[in-house]
Design an enzyme around this catalytic site. Structure first.
Site, PDB file in Angstrom:
ATOM      1  N   ARG A 190      13.511  46.262  35.578  1.00  0.00           N
ATOM      2  CA  ARG A 190      13.144  47.638  35.240  1.00  0.00           C
ATOM      3  C   ARG A 190      13.764  48.071  33.913  1.00  0.00           C
ATOM      4  O   ARG A 190      13.246  48.961  33.241  1.00  0.00           O
ATOM      5  CB  ARG A 190      13.555  48.597  36.362  1.00  0.00           C
ATOM      6  CG  ARG A 190      13.016  50.021  36.151  1.00  0.00           C
ATOM      7  CD  ARG A 190      13.328  50.925  37.322  1.00  0.00           C
ATOM      8  NE  ARG A 190      12.658  50.452  38.515  1.00  0.00           N
ATOM      9  CZ  ARG A 190      13.049  50.740  39.746  1.00  0.00           C
ATOM     10  NH1 ARG A 190      14.128  51.484  39.951  1.00  0.00           N
ATOM     11  NH2 ARG A 190      12.383  50.281  40.785  1.00  0.00           N
ATOM     12  N   ARG A 231      25.238  38.408  35.112  1.00  0.00           N
ATOM     13  CA  ARG A 231      24.961  38.647  36.523  1.00  0.00           C
ATOM     14  C   ARG A 231      23.753  39.573  36.658  1.00  0.00           C
ATOM     15  O   ARG A 231      22.714  39.317  36.086  1.00  0.00           O
ATOM     16  CB  ARG A 231      26.203  39.187  37.226  1.00  0.00           C
ATOM     17  CG  ARG A 231      27.403  38.245  37.180  1.00  0.00           C
ATOM     18  CD  ARG A 231      28.540  38.734  38.062  1.00  0.00           C
ATOM     19  NE  ARG A 231      29.676  37.824  38.004  1.00  0.00           N
ATOM     20  CZ  ARG A 231      30.714  37.900  38.802  1.00  0.00           C
ATOM     21  NH1 ARG A 231      30.764  38.862  39.733  1.00  0.00           N
ATOM     22  NH2 ARG A 231      31.718  37.035  38.692  1.00  0.00           N
ATOM     23  N   ARG A 270      20.541  58.064  36.437  1.00  0.00           N
ATOM     24  CA  ARG A 270      20.011  56.973  37.261  1.00  0.00           C
ATOM     25  C   ARG A 270      18.521  57.185  37.492  1.00  0.00           C
ATOM     26  O   ARG A 270      18.085  58.267  37.913  1.00  0.00           O
ATOM     27  CB  ARG A 270      20.762  56.905  38.586  1.00  0.00           C
ATOM     28  CG  ARG A 270      20.134  55.952  39.591  1.00  0.00           C
ATOM     29  CD  ARG A 270      21.078  55.575  40.706  1.00  0.00           C
ATOM     30  NE  ARG A 270      20.398  55.438  41.990  1.00  0.00           N
ATOM     31  CZ  ARG A 270      19.555  54.469  42.318  1.00  0.00           C
ATOM     32  NH1 ARG A 270      19.255  53.539  41.429  1.00  0.00           N
ATOM     33  NH2 ARG A 270      18.989  54.428  43.508  1.00  0.00           N
ATOM     34  N   ASP A 298       9.925  55.671  47.998  1.00  0.00           N
ATOM     35  CA  ASP A 298       9.168  54.477  48.354  1.00  0.00           C
ATOM     36  C   ASP A 298       8.933  54.347  49.852  1.00  0.00           C
ATOM     37  O   ASP A 298       8.526  53.302  50.347  1.00  0.00           O
ATOM     38  CB  ASP A 298       9.829  53.207  47.801  1.00  0.00           C
ATOM     39  CG  ASP A 298      11.243  52.987  48.325  1.00  0.00           C
ATOM     40  OD1 ASP A 298      11.641  53.658  49.310  1.00  0.00           O
ATOM     41  OD2 ASP A 298      11.961  52.144  47.754  1.00  0.00           O
TER      42      ASP A 298
END
Length: 247
Positions: free
Chosen positions: A29, A47, A90, A207
């Site tokens: 994303r 990572r 966020r 979602d």
């Protein structure tokens, strides 16, 4: 801030992070958001932590991934702040705890319930996890310019557990207290931002409705969710431009 030693987890130089940062869980994303920028370059990938930097409508912005869950995300938030971040938003997903908030809607988090297992090791249990008002306001104003969007502002629940064990997850409990949605990182973001003296907020694409949670039916890859994430990205980037214009 000038560039200095490498941040050990993000593996980017101190001083290389923009004042304005968008964060998300998924490294893929990061590129999806970066494609909206006028220009960008990847400055680090270690990572689950991918970091890119570029410009959007003249404002320098960093996009970074934090992985899934509070402990790893907290590392990213701390190092982004050490690297120069002053505002972190966020851009993620969540499950609705309100039957009136459906798949494809957006939630602007005003605060988070700290069921995360980490922040009580950082601050007393009574310390609130609250989004910065100016970030919330800028996200709401930005959403006025997004077509065909339904959104709600409110508290979210931050959990560390995703798949249930023998104990019941407290989803119905918090649904009854008008908590809007559940996700896995906001409480750490808000607490750490408050501790370090920066601004933070979150905009989340719904979602699924998870009051009666069944992880076997979870599918975040549907078109309705992708469209909602796109709208959240648009709002977050435009909120950054609004905040930058007010400085």
């Amino acid at each position: 801030m000038t560039e200095g030693k490498m941040l050990p987890i993000l593996k980017v130089p101190e001083g290389s992070i923009s004042k304005y940062v968008l964060v998300c869980g998924d490294p893929a994303r990061v590129l999806k958001i970066a494609e909206r920028l006028d220009d960008f370059e990847e400055i680090g990938y270690n990572r689950e932590y991918r970091t890119v930097k570029g410009h959007y409508r003249g404002v320098e912005v960093t996009i970074a991934s934090h992985g899934v869950g509070v402990p790893g995300a907290a590392l990213a938030f701390e190092e982004l702040i050490k690297g120069g971040a002053k505002t972190i938003i966020r851009v993620g997903t969540c499950g609705s705890l309100d039957p009136n908030i459906r798949d494809g809607d957006l939630v602007v988090a005003t605060g988070a319930v700290r069921e995360d297992g980490l922040t009580d090791q950082l601050v007393p249990i009574g310390y609130p996890a609250i989004a910065d008002f100016s970030v919330v306001r800028s996200l709401e104003v930005a959403l006025l310019g997004v077509r065909d969007v339904n959104y709600k502002t409110g508290m979210v629940l931050t959990l560390s557990a995703f798949y249930p064990g023998v104990l019941d997850l407290p989803l119905k409990l918090y649904s009854e207290t008008n908590v809007t949605a559940v996700e896995m990182e906001c409480s750490a973001l808000f607490v750490i931002a408050s501790l370090r003296g920066i601004r933070a907020g979150a905009i989340l694409a719904v979602d699924g409705v998870v009051i009666d949670y069944n992880p076997d039916e979870y599918d975040p890859h549907r078109t309705v969710v992708h469209k909602a994430v796109d709208k959240a990205i648009t709002a977050a980037l435009n909120a950054v431009v609004k905040m930058a214009s007010e400085e």
